[in-house]
Design an enzyme around this catalytic site. Structure first.
Site, PDB file in Angstrom:
ATOM      1  N   TYR A 101      51.117  32.146  33.726  1.00 13.12           N
ATOM      2  CA  TYR A 101      52.296  31.879  34.562  1.00 13.12           C
ATOM      3  C   TYR A 101      52.907  30.518  34.248  1.00 13.12           C
ATOM      4  CZ  TYR A 101      52.149  35.675  38.027  1.00 13.12           C
ATOM      5  OH  TYR A 101      52.225  36.876  38.661  1.00 13.12           O
ATOM      6  N   LYS A 128      38.532  38.926  31.024  1.00 10.27           N
ATOM      7  CA  LYS A 128      38.623  39.740  29.802  1.00 10.27           C
ATOM      8  C   LYS A 128      37.925  38.941  28.711  1.00 10.27           C
ATOM      9  CE  LYS A 128      40.226  43.361  27.586  1.00 10.27           C
ATOM     10  NZ  LYS A 128      39.789  44.738  27.828  1.00 10.27           N
ATOM     11  N   ASP A 134      39.877  45.526  32.981  1.00 13.09           N
ATOM     12  CA  ASP A 134      40.234  46.948  32.883  1.00 13.09           C
ATOM     13  C   ASP A 134      39.237  47.798  33.664  1.00 13.09           C
ATOM     14  OD1 ASP A 134      38.374  46.114  30.987  1.00 13.09           O
ATOM     15  OD2 ASP A 134      39.155  47.347  29.357  1.00 13.09           O
ATOM     16  N   ASP A 179      47.153  38.739  40.319  1.00 18.68           N
ATOM     17  CA  ASP A 179      48.432  39.291  40.776  1.00 18.68           C
ATOM     18  C   ASP A 179      48.381  40.811  40.702  1.00 18.68           C
ATOM     19  OD1 ASP A 179      51.199  39.280  41.503  1.00 18.68           O
ATOM     20  OD2 ASP A 179      51.664  39.738  39.415  1.00 18.68           O
ATOM     21  N   ASP A 187      47.774  43.771  44.109  1.00 16.36           N
ATOM     22  CA  ASP A 187      48.700  44.854  44.489  1.00 16.36           C
ATOM     23  C   ASP A 187      47.979  46.201  44.430  1.00 16.36           C
ATOM     24  OD1 ASP A 187      50.813  43.084  44.826  1.00 16.36           O
ATOM     25  OD2 ASP A 187      52.241  44.355  43.744  1.00 16.36           O
TER      26      ASP A 187
END
Ligand code: IPM
Ligand code: MG
Length: 371
Positions: A142, A189, A221, A245, A249
């Site tokens: 970000y 990851k 994942d 983020d 959601d």
């Protein structure tokens, strides 16, 4: 207790849901003898429209000078589909996170028995789900260097993390886990990304200081899949900015509606409280948005002030509305109540008028029914 709260209504449904939270905070203040003072501040698309700047300096100053920030939502469709836009509403929120040093975003996920039918998950996977996501908020992709070449056919976003950035949120998450079920899952990851390998190294290094907490590591994942097939396994999830983020959601569908989830963003100074949903422009001004994500964020704000009984009462009031099907359109598209009515019911509950005294017929009158 006397506290100052910087209110940022923001865009879309931000103003109407935040107004309900302020009403609830005022009901809490009245019931418990506190005083909350508000200032009103601009950020987002409304701020661009009025000042050309998504985060005016006055807003930063007002937030820094307040005991907490209560924020609504950000974003407007007119910027979403314009890749050439020089200023964007979201830049305001990102800049405010940096300015206030809000490095940890805390997103609790719980399920409500009365809403299980709304979740795409099977009921047997929902009971007892109770976890919290600690998302790093001021680093990573970000905030890394962003580049677009002159021909506009190559772009890059750097993902950078330092040990200090990782350690401070990790310590917070470990401390939190100690007060819960003592399990922490680092989502990363590390099989591909160097930054993820640094996260693992730092978490492994400090885990010794929290020997009562069991730690496991999960690739993002796989975590995305595990959240759906077995969300009960999680207690505290710790992750970097972008992964946090996305999975927060995803996790919101477990609860049944994105409109229900609150969040707190904390750092070294003033903390900020906001629902995790976006600005939902299609619903703006219609009095149909779900105010519970914002009201539950206000409950987190009360906890932050050390007002735990007050926060518990607000949560009890929210549970009470859900149990009695006093819900907004996102939850029941046929028999639903307005944003304002849900807020009023919660205020009345907090003011000790329910259950018992509130008359079902009075509530019924406030219902909207689509036939
Ligand atoms: C969130 C939002 C923001 C983010 C946007 C509005 C910049 O999606 O708070 O999760 O990506 O952090
Ligand atoms: Mg998001």
């Amino acid at each position: 207790m006397k506290k100052s709260i910087a209110v940022i209504f923001g865009d879309g449904i931000g103003p109407e849901v935040t107004q309900q939270s302020m009403n609830v905070l005022n009901a809490v203040a009245k019931t418990f003898g506190h005083e909350f003072e508000y200032t009103y501040n601009l950020m987002g698309a409304v701020a661009i429209d009025q000042t050309g700047n998504p985060l005016p300096d006055e807003t930063i100053e007002a937030c820094l000078g307040s005991d907490a920030v209560l924020f609504g939502a950000i974003g407007h469709p007119k910027y979403d589909n314009d890749p050439a836009a020089k200023v964007r509403p979201e830049q305001g929120l990102l800049k405010l996170r940096k300015a206030l040093g809000l490095y940890a975003n805390i997103r609790p996920v719980t399920t409500y028995p009365s809403l299980q039918h709304l979740s795409p998950l099977k009921a047997k996977n929902l009971a007892g789900v109770n976890f919290v996501i600690f998302r790093e908020l001021t680093g990573g992709i970000y905030f890394g260097k962003k580049e677009l070449n002159e021909e506009k056919n190559q772009a890059s976003d750097d993902c950078v993390y330092t040990r200090v950035e990782i350690e401070r949120i990790s310590r917070l998450a470990f401390t939190y886990a100690q007060q819960r079920s003592k399990k922490l899952t680092l989502v990363d990851k590390a099989n591909v990304l160097e930054t993820s390998r640094l996260w693992r190294r730092v978490v492994q290094d400090i885990a010794h200081d929290y020997s009562d907490v069991s730690v496991d590591y999960m690739f993002v994942d796989n975590a995305a899949m595990q959240l759906i097939i077995n969300p009960k396994q999680f207690d505290v999830i710790l992750t970097e900015n972008m992964f946090g983020d996305i999975i927060s959601d995803e996790a919101s569908v477990i609860a049944g509606s994105l409109g229900l989830l609150p969040s707190a963003s904390v750092g070294n100074g003033t903390a900020l409280f906001e629902p995790i949903h976006g600005s939902y422009p299609q619903a703006a001004g219609k009095d149909i948005a779900n105010p519970l994500g914002s009201i539950l964020s206000a409950a987190m704000l009360l906890d932050h002030f050390g007002l735990n009984s007050e926060a518990a009462l607000v949560r009890e009031a929210v549970d009470w509305t859900l149990k009695h099907n006093f819900v907004t359109k996102d939850i029941d598209p046929v028999n639903f109540y307005s944003t304002g009515t849900i807020g009023e019911l919660i205020c009345e509950y907090v003011g000790n008028k329910v259950p018992g005294e509130i008359h079902q017929t009075n509530v019924e009158l406030r219902k909207s029914t689509i036939i």
